[in-house]
Design an enzyme around this catalytic site. Structure first.
Site, mmCIF file in Angstrom:
data_model
loop_
_atom_site.group_PDB
_atom_site.id
_atom_site.type_symbol
_atom_site.label_atom_id
_atom_site.label_comp_id
_atom_site.label_asym_id
_atom_site.label_seq_id
_atom_site.Cartn_x
_atom_site.Cartn_y
_atom_site.Cartn_z
ATOM 1 N N HIS A 1 0.935 -0.909 0.092
ATOM 2 C CA HIS A 1 -0.128 -0.148 0.083
ATOM 3 C C HIS A 1 0.806 1.238 -0.247
ATOM 4 O O HIS A 1 2.337 1.150 -0.044
ATOM 5 C CB HIS A 1 -0.939 -0.320 1.385
ATOM 6 C CG HIS A 1 -1.966 -0.647 0.809
ATOM 7 N ND1 HIS A 1 -3.136 -0.827 0.199
ATOM 8 C CD2 HIS A 1 -2.303 -2.076 1.636
ATOM 9 C CE1 HIS A 1 -4.056 -2.175 0.252
ATOM 10 N NE2 HIS A 1 -3.735 -2.935 1.258
ATOM 11 N N ASP B 1 0.562 6.665 -3.666
ATOM 12 C CA ASP B 1 -0.727 6.564 -4.467
ATOM 13 C C ASP B 1 -1.303 7.424 -5.549
ATOM 14 O O ASP B 1 -1.678 7.147 -6.568
ATOM 15 C CB ASP B 1 -1.727 6.220 -3.591
ATOM 16 C CG ASP B 1 -2.572 5.412 -2.446
ATOM 17 O OD1 ASP B 1 -1.489 4.303 -2.729
ATOM 18 O OD2 ASP B 1 -3.002 4.503 -1.958
#
Length: 382
Positions: A122, A152
């Protein structure tokens, strides 16, 4: 709009890929999000302006359908781990054979090659691997990730969208598509190029949280006000620093030099006490109209009501009353026109999209009956 006429297939994912698709949709591309079947609710909160097609990729006919959509489009955004699309026979090499003009964007954490290529992760993991996480945090504290913005969204979705736009531009000259390998580790590191390159200037040679731009400097930090809110201070240049001191009603001659590192803790305490003496609104009135580089830290509830943001219409409200940032940057001739209708439900546009791609009513009806696709248009109208 700038990307009008560009057809994009976005395979449903989380965070970075949906952001990439929303950017393209905001600037005029027709973005078709391919959702799974038998899913009650879309997790994509960045579906603005997109169409949703629901396809069962566990069936051979579903895979064949997706292939047809991809090869008749300009761009594919694929967010899966390495090898997933190849197992379906939908990898970029296969797609480009059928459509040499296709731009196939692969957006992953670690990229398509390397030891970690198939590993899960992540934002915080990608940020850690980029080197940037080691620089984020206050002195004496552990590193912290600033939400999931850097890897991200900045290093992933935004960088991937840039790659797609560059590939579209290059295609106008060569007539050929290409594969984009967008790694969030590398994208995050690239966003941090200034930090890498500024090390030679002595700007980042102290420990984490002790440098000018990482909360080490008292003139580049946030301070709590008397009403529990905060002001942001970025008075780096000497002339701006002087205006900061003037606004705080502090005598520069009675204070240590601005760049005396050893005096920074004491100077921060002086600033802390002074900012705590007034409310955020009072400090805003003091510093508005100056070049002290002091601004209020606005909450989501405050931001669209600020006069500057109001004048620029920096935030938009959709038909459901949800507020969000206006697309950026602003283009003078072909600005973005964000869709103000609610985000699509899963399968809302299945029939409409397939008709646009040349499928007959009979073919669509047959696929519906065989559970190859789902259509939830009626639910979307409720």
């Amino acid at each position: 709009m700038a990307l009008a006429g560009v057809r994009v297939i976005e395979l449903a994912g989380l965070a970075p890929a949906p952001f990439c698709g929303m950017i393209l949709a905001d600037f005029g591309a027709k973005v078709i999000r391919v959702d799974r079947t038998k899913v009650s609710m879309a997790l994509d909160k960045q579906g603005r302006g997109k169409l949703s097609v629901s396809i069962n990729l566990k069936t051979a006919k579903g895979v064949a359908l997706l292939r047809k959509l991809c090869v008749q489009s300009d761009v594919v955004i694929e967010p899966y781990r390495k090898g997933v699309m190849e197992k379906l026979g939908l990898g970029p090499d296969d797609m480009l054979k059928e459509n040499p003009r296709l731009i196939y964007a692969r957006l992953t954490g670690y990229g398509q090659t390397g030891t970690y290529a198939s590993a899960a992760g992540h934002d915080i993991n990608y940020l850690a691997m980029s080197g940037l996480l080691s620089r984020l945090g206050r002195s004496g504290e552990k590193p912290y990730a600033p939400l999931n913005l850097v890897a991200d969204f900045a290093g992933g979705g935004l960088t991937c969208a840039l790659g797609i736009v560059m590939a579209l531009l290059e295609r106008t000259k060569s007539g050929k598509g290409q594969i984009i390998d967008a790694s969030m580790v590398e994208g995050a590191a690239y966003v941090g190029s200034f930090i890498w390159k500024a090390r030679s200037l002595g700007m980042w040679d102290r420990s984490r949280g002790e440098n000018m731009l990482d909360s080490g400097a008292p003139f580049y930090d946030t301070y709590e006000t008397s009403d529990g809110k905060y002001m942001a201070v970025g008075a780096i240049e000497p002339q701006f620093y002087q205006q900061l001191l003037r606004g705080l009603e502090l005598d520069a001659g009675a204070l240590p030099p601005q760049m005396s590192f050893s005096d920074w803790p004491g100077l921060r305490q002086i600033f802390t006490e002074r900012f705590a003496s007034k409310t955020q609104a009072e400090w805003s009135r003091v510093f508005d109209g100056t070049d002290a580089c002091v601004t209020p830290v606005l909450s989501f509830d405050q931001v669209s009501a600020h006069p500057h943001n109001q004048e620029r219409a920096s935030f938009v409200v959709d038909s459901g009353g949800e507020e969000s940032p206006r697309p950026a940057p602003v283009l003078s001739r072909t600005p973005a026109e964000p869709c103000l209708t609610p985000d699509p439900v899963i399968g809302e546009h299945t029939v409409k999209v397939l008709e646009e791609y040349g499928f007959t009513s009979a073919e669509i009806k047959q696929m519906l009956g065989a559970d190859v696709i789902e259509c939830n248009a009626s639910r979307a109208k409720l």
